[in-house]
Structure formats: C-alpha cells, structure tokens
Design a protein around this motif. Structure first.
Motif, PDB file in Angstrom:
ATOM      1  N   ARG A 283     -21.850   5.623  32.286  1.00  0.00           N
ATOM      2  CA  ARG A 283     -21.246   6.689  31.486  1.00  0.00           C
ATOM      3  C   ARG A 283     -19.722   6.731  31.602  1.00  0.00           C
ATOM      4  N   THR A 284     -19.123   5.780  32.280  1.00  0.00           N
ATOM      5  CA  THR A 284     -17.686   5.780  32.526  1.00  0.00           C
ATOM      6  C   THR A 284     -16.894   5.986  31.245  1.00  0.00           C
ATOM      7  N   THR A 285     -15.801   6.747  31.339  1.00  0.00           N
ATOM      8  CA  THR A 285     -14.977   6.991  30.160  1.00  0.00           C
ATOM      9  C   THR A 285     -13.715   6.146  30.194  1.00  0.00           C
ATOM     10  N   ILE A 286     -13.246   5.794  29.017  1.00  0.00           N
ATOM     11  CA  ILE A 286     -12.023   5.008  28.899  1.00  0.00           C
ATOM     12  C   ILE A 286     -10.843   5.766  29.491  1.00  0.00           C
ATOM     13  N   VAL A 287     -10.784   7.082  29.292  1.00  0.00           N
ATOM     14  CA  VAL A 287      -9.630   7.854  29.735  1.00  0.00           C
ATOM     15  C   VAL A 287      -9.579   8.022  31.249  1.00  0.00           C
ATOM     16  N   HIS A 288     -10.719   7.999  31.929  1.00  0.00           N
ATOM     17  CA  HIS A 288     -10.720   8.262  33.366  1.00  0.00           C
ATOM     18  C   HIS A 288     -10.920   7.007  34.200  1.00  0.00           C
ATOM     19  N   ALA A 289     -11.074   5.873  33.580  1.00  0.00           N
ATOM     20  CA  ALA A 289     -11.342   4.639  34.329  1.00  0.00           C
ATOM     21  C   ALA A 289     -10.393   3.522  33.925  1.00  0.00           C
ATOM     22  N   GLY A 313     -18.574  11.907  26.184  1.00  0.00           N
ATOM     23  CA  GLY A 313     -17.864  12.229  24.952  1.00  0.00           C
ATOM     24  C   GLY A 313     -17.796  13.720  24.707  1.00  0.00           C
ATOM     25  N   ALA A 314     -17.578  14.487  25.787  1.00  0.00           N
ATOM     26  CA  ALA A 314     -17.450  15.939  25.642  1.00  0.00           C
ATOM     27  C   ALA A 314     -16.058  16.287  25.116  1.00  0.00           C
ATOM     28  N   THR A 315     -15.799  17.577  24.946  1.00  0.00           N
ATOM     29  CA  THR A 315     -14.532  17.987  24.341  1.00  0.00           C
ATOM     30  C   THR A 315     -13.348  17.856  25.284  1.00  0.00           C
ATOM     31  N   ASP A 316     -13.569  17.436  26.556  1.00  0.00           N
ATOM     32  CA  ASP A 316     -12.437  17.174  27.433  1.00  0.00           C
ATOM     33  C   ASP A 316     -11.849  15.786  27.201  1.00  0.00           C
ATOM     34  N   LEU A 317     -12.421  15.037  26.275  1.00  0.00           N
ATOM     35  CA  LEU A 317     -11.795  13.815  25.763  1.00  0.00           C
ATOM     36  C   LEU A 317     -11.144  14.176  24.432  1.00  0.00           C
ATOM     37  N   SER A 318      -9.883  13.860  24.279  1.00  0.00           N
ATOM     38  CA  SER A 318      -9.235  14.168  23.011  1.00  0.00           C
ATOM     39  C   SER A 318      -9.699  13.181  21.944  1.00  0.00           C
ATOM     40  N   PRO A 319      -9.435  13.472  20.666  1.00  0.00           N
ATOM     41  CA  PRO A 319      -9.764  12.500  19.621  1.00  0.00           C
ATOM     42  C   PRO A 319      -9.093  11.140  19.818  1.00  0.00           C
ATOM     43  N   VAL A 320      -8.010  11.087  20.599  1.00  0.00           N
ATOM     44  CA  VAL A 320      -7.393   9.787  20.898  1.00  0.00           C
ATOM     45  C   VAL A 320      -8.362   8.929  21.706  1.00  0.00           C
ATOM     46  N   CYS A 321      -8.961   9.521  22.739  1.00  0.00           N
ATOM     47  CA  CYS A 321      -9.935   8.771  23.535  1.00  0.00           C
ATOM     48  C   CYS A 321     -11.196   8.473  22.738  1.00  0.00           C
ATOM     49  N   MET A 322     -11.637   9.426  21.919  1.00  0.00           N
ATOM     50  CA  MET A 322     -12.827   9.173  21.108  1.00  0.00           C
ATOM     51  C   MET A 322     -12.589   8.020  20.146  1.00  0.00           C
ATOM     52  N   ALA A 323     -11.388   7.932  19.576  1.00  0.00           N
ATOM     53  CA  ALA A 323     -11.073   6.801  18.701  1.00  0.00           C
ATOM     54  C   ALA A 323     -11.128   5.494  19.474  1.00  0.00           C
ATOM     55  N   ALA A 324     -10.622   5.511  20.717  1.00  0.00           N
ATOM     56  CA  ALA A 324     -10.699   4.317  21.555  1.00  0.00           C
ATOM     57  C   ALA A 324     -12.149   3.969  21.868  1.00  0.00           C
ATOM     58  N   ALA A 325     -12.977   5.002  22.140  1.00  0.00           N
ATOM     59  CA  ALA A 325     -14.380   4.767  22.453  1.00  0.00           C
ATOM     60  C   ALA A 325     -15.133   4.190  21.258  1.00  0.00           C
ATOM     61  N   VAL A 326     -14.803   4.643  20.056  1.00  0.00           N
ATOM     62  CA  VAL A 326     -15.462   4.101  18.858  1.00  0.00           C
ATOM     63  C   VAL A 326     -15.080   2.635  18.671  1.00  0.00           C
ATOM     64  N   ASN A 327     -13.795   2.320  18.799  1.00  0.00           N
ATOM     65  CA  ASN A 327     -13.380   0.918  18.720  1.00  0.00           C
ATOM     66  C   ASN A 327     -14.098   0.076  19.766  1.00  0.00           C
ATOM     67  N   PHE A 328     -14.148   0.587  20.985  1.00  0.00           N
ATOM     68  CA  PHE A 328     -14.783  -0.151  22.073  1.00  0.00           C
ATOM     69  C   PHE A 328     -16.273  -0.338  21.804  1.00  0.00           C
ATOM     70  N   GLY A 329     -16.951   0.734  21.368  1.00  0.00           N
ATOM     71  CA  GLY A 329     -18.381   0.655  21.116  1.00  0.00           C
ATOM     72  C   GLY A 329     -18.743  -0.278  19.977  1.00  0.00           C
ATOM     73  N   LEU A 330     -17.892  -0.350  18.950  1.00  0.00           N
ATOM     74  CA  LEU A 330     -18.159  -1.285  17.851  1.00  0.00           C
ATOM     75  C   LEU A 330     -18.118  -2.722  18.336  1.00  0.00           C
ATOM     76  N   TRP A 331     -17.286  -2.981  19.353  1.00  0.00           N
ATOM     77  CA  TRP A 331     -17.217  -4.339  19.914  1.00  0.00           C
ATOM     78  C   TRP A 331     -18.288  -4.607  20.960  1.00  0.00           C
ATOM     79  N   ALA A 332     -18.520  -3.680  21.898  1.00  0.00           N
ATOM     80  CA  ALA A 332     -19.286  -3.955  23.115  1.00  0.00           C
ATOM     81  C   ALA A 332     -20.687  -4.459  22.804  1.00  0.00           C
ATOM     82  N   PRO A 333     -21.026  -5.657  23.221  1.00  0.00           N
ATOM     83  CA  PRO A 333     -22.367  -6.182  22.925  1.00  0.00           C
ATOM     84  C   PRO A 333     -23.477  -5.403  23.604  1.00  0.00           C
ATOM     85  N   ASN A 334     -23.176  -4.742  24.728  1.00  0.00           N
ATOM     86  CA  ASN A 334     -24.191  -3.961  25.443  1.00  0.00           C
ATOM     87  C   ASN A 334     -24.004  -2.461  25.248  1.00  0.00           C
ATOM     88  N   PHE A 335     -23.460  -2.071  24.101  1.00  0.00           N
ATOM     89  CA  PHE A 335     -23.378  -0.649  23.763  1.00  0.00           C
ATOM     90  C   PHE A 335     -24.775  -0.047  23.720  1.00  0.00           C
TER      91      PHE A 335
END
Length: 402
Positions: A283-289, A313-335
């Motif tokens: 569950r690691t987040t891009i913003v905290h890891a 993906g709670a509201t303590d992640l800003s839309p900046v991190c969520m945008a990064a997570a969406v980009n990352f998830g579209l790539w990650a083969p083990n999403f």
C-alpha cells in the motif's frame, strides 16, 4: 538546463496540503506533493531549510542522481519527513521531464500496461444498515470495489466512519481527538457486517476492509479466518507492521488476502513482508516513500514475489500525488487496485487535474508530465489550519495503536 528556484506552497482548501514547485531557467516547472498528515509544516521546514538550498543550479533532468544525493548523501536517512520531502522533489522532476519530452510520465516509465485503473471507494455507516445503504450507493455510482466500515455497538466513535452519511474527512481541525477502542466488540461485530453486505449485494463486487492497525497478530488471524466466507479482496493494516514477521502468524491461519504499507517510507519497511510473501498487496504511497523513483523499485521487487500494488489514496494525498499514482498505475505491470477518496470541490479547483473517475476506474488523457496544476492565487486564500488524525484509547484509558 538548471533548477532556478523551488517554492513550497502550503494551503488548506478544506484540509492541509504542501506542494513543491520546481522552476527551471528555461521556464519549465514541475509540481510535487509534500503532504504529511498532521506533520505538514515539518516537511515544509525540512524542504526550505535543508533540501532546496542544495538543489539550486542542478540539472533537473538528472532525476536518479538527485534522488541518490538526497537519500544516500545525507547522514540521517529515511523517516516520514525526509522521504516525503524527497518524494516531492522527485515527483516535480518527473513532471518537468514529461513536459520537456511532451509525454505523460507513464510513457517515460515504459508506457501503459493497461488503459484504466480499478479503484475502490469508501462505504461507511454508523451501523450495519447505513453501511449496507452506502454500499448500494457506491454500486449505483459505478464502483466495482468497495471498502466497507461500520460503527461498533458500544463504541461512541469508530475511525473510518463519518458523523453523517456520505464522505468523511479523516483529519479533524484542532488538537487530536481521542476515541475509545474495544477489540472484542469489533471482532464480534465485523463478520456480521460482511454477512449482511454479501446477503444484500451478492459476490460480484469486490469488498475490502481496514482494521487500522488495531489488532494483535492472533486477533488479526481470527478476523481473517472469520471473513473467509465473504471473499474479501483484502484485509488492510491488520496489525502494526514494524514487526514484519508478525504477518507470518496471520498467514498461517487465514487465506484472506492481506494488504499493508501506507505508512511505510522505504523498501526496507516491506522487504521481508514481500520477500517472504506474507502480504498480497503493498500500500506504499508515492508521496511518503521517496517518490516515483523509489516506489518503482518497491513495485519491481514486489512483482518478483507476485505481490501487487494497492496504493493509499485518501484525502491526505493531494491531487498532485494522485496524478502521479495514476501515471504510475498505468505503467506498473503488477498494479492491483487504487484507493480513491474524492477530494472536495474546492481542492479540485486549487489543483485542476486530468485524471477522472469513469465507471469504477480512473483514466487520464495523453497529457505532458503528471497532468496536474495548481492555482496559486486560489491556494493563497486558504492558509494552514492545524488538524490531526484521532488517538485511540482502550476503555481503561491506556493508549492503543492508531
């Protein structure tokens, strides 16, 4: 190309966010999320006093070298403040690189592994009836996966359940509220909640549940076993994971999939959990890891052991991190799945973004960089307000795990 200036922007459009804006001498800039729930100003001070002065004049395209400089070059490594600060810079540099290449960040990572990201929403209620109603509403909205939480009879407040039906904000303004906790009541109550939900909706929608680190390993094993008939997608944060080997005991007693890691800061926090296949989702987040650069290493390591991503993906992640997570998830083969707690309308105005919810999934267009902006003038109208997550105490008054 050189980094000319770096700005930290603290704003509170309903809840606190810290954003980093890295500006270059060629006019291209990038955004990164530096929000650490309840410790926002610690990260902004760390950035302003200790990180930003070291980066002026460096080439923003040297993402790997800058990451190593901030991590390996520092005597004091890791920890949530340091890794959140590194993550913010890292996200902003990937945003710059995407804009320079005129490509989304997911293309720079290697291109799409999928067209859209499965997400789960939060259905919560003060009792079973409200929780079942909330599940029905999420299904009507298009969700294919739903986290279900309910109040517990005998406890005046349970974290994860709002005071009113509908979405809730996890952090509360002012000093940390204190809430009661009783594990025995929770363990008696929760399996019955999921029986009622499955009776109401059947077995097609995915169901998830968060134990919020409140259980000992053997209590978590009991809960996982009791929930097996209801086919959960995962049981999240069953026990505090500082003791990674604790999950071995849980694993011995239940086949309910396990997810953990939203409070992790580096690959070392989950090395044994992943390497020994003691969890199913990280569950690691891009913003905290440590940003995209480090979380990519975690995801690659997880893929070797058939562990999938399931980012916080709670509201303590800003839309900046969520945008990064969406980009990352579209790539990650083990999403695996992405948590989605909608931000309020004002937050979406402060951070206009390209990602969007469609029929149970997040999608985004082919836009350069991360695909998110910040309205600085609007952000400036909403100054920081102290807010905290609650504290848990047992009935005898002693402190318990968050």
């Amino acid at each position: 190309m050189k980094i000319e200036r770096i700005q930290t922007i603290v704003t509170c459009p309903g809840r606190n966010f810290v954003t980093v804006k890295v500006m270059t001498d060629q006019g291209v800039y990038g955004l990164g999320d530096a929000t650490l729930n309840g410790r926002e100003l610690a990260v902004s001070a760390y950035l302003d006093a200790h990180v930003i002065p070291c980066l002026i004049g460096r080439d923003p395209r040297c993402i790997e070298d800058i990451w190593q400089y901030l991590y390996r070059g520092a005597y004091w490594r890791r920890g949530p403040v340091t890794m959140t600060a590194i993550a913010a810079i890292d996200m902003a540099l990937w945003d710059i690189l995407g804009k320079l290449a005129n490509m989304p960040v997911y293309q720079l990572l290697g291109g799409k592994s999928r067209q859209r990201l499965l997400v789960y929403g939060h259905a919560n209620g003060r009792d079973h009836e409200e929780a079942v109603d909330a599940v029905h509403r999420h299904i009507a909205e298009g969700f294919k996966a739903i986290r279900v939480q309910s109040g517990v009879p005998g406890l005046s407040k349970v974290y994860g359940v709002g005071k009113q039906p509908g979405h809730y904000e996890p952090a509360e303004k002012g000093l940390p509220p204190e809430e009661p906790w009783d594990t025995a009541l929770y363990l008696r109550h929760t399996p019955e909640l999921f029986r009622k939900v499955r009776d109401a909706i059947g077995f097609e929608p995915h169901l998830l549940h968060d134990a919020h680190h409140r259980l000992t390993p053997i209590e978590a094993a009991r809960l996982g076993k009791a929930l097996e008939p209801f086919s959960l997608f995962w049981l999240e944060d069953a026990t505090p994971a500082e003791d990674q080997d604790a999950f071995r005991l849980i694993r011995q007693h239940t086949t309910t999939p396990l997810a953990v890691g939203e409070v992790f800061n580096s690959i070392w926090d989950c090395k044994d959990l992943i390497g020994n296949q003691l969890i199913d989702f990280i569950r690691t987040t891009i913003v905290h890891a440590g940003g995209i650069t480090h979380v990519r290493r975690i995801a690659d390591f997880a893929a070797m052991h058939q562990v999938r991503t399931g980012f916080h993906g709670a509201t303590d992640l800003s839309p900046v991190c969520m945008a990064a997570a969406v980009n990352f998830g579209l790539w990650a083969p083990n999403f695996g799945i992405q948590e989605l707690m909608p931000h309020n309308a004002l937050t979406d105005e402060v951070f206009p973004h390209n990602y969007r919810f469609e029929d149970g999934y997040l999608v985004m267009d082919e836009v350069p960089g991360l695909g998110v902006e910040i309205d600085e003038a609007l952000a400036a109208r909403y100054p920081y307000e102290r807010a905290y997550l609650p504290v848990a105490r047992l009935r005898d008054g002693s402190m318990w795990n968050w």
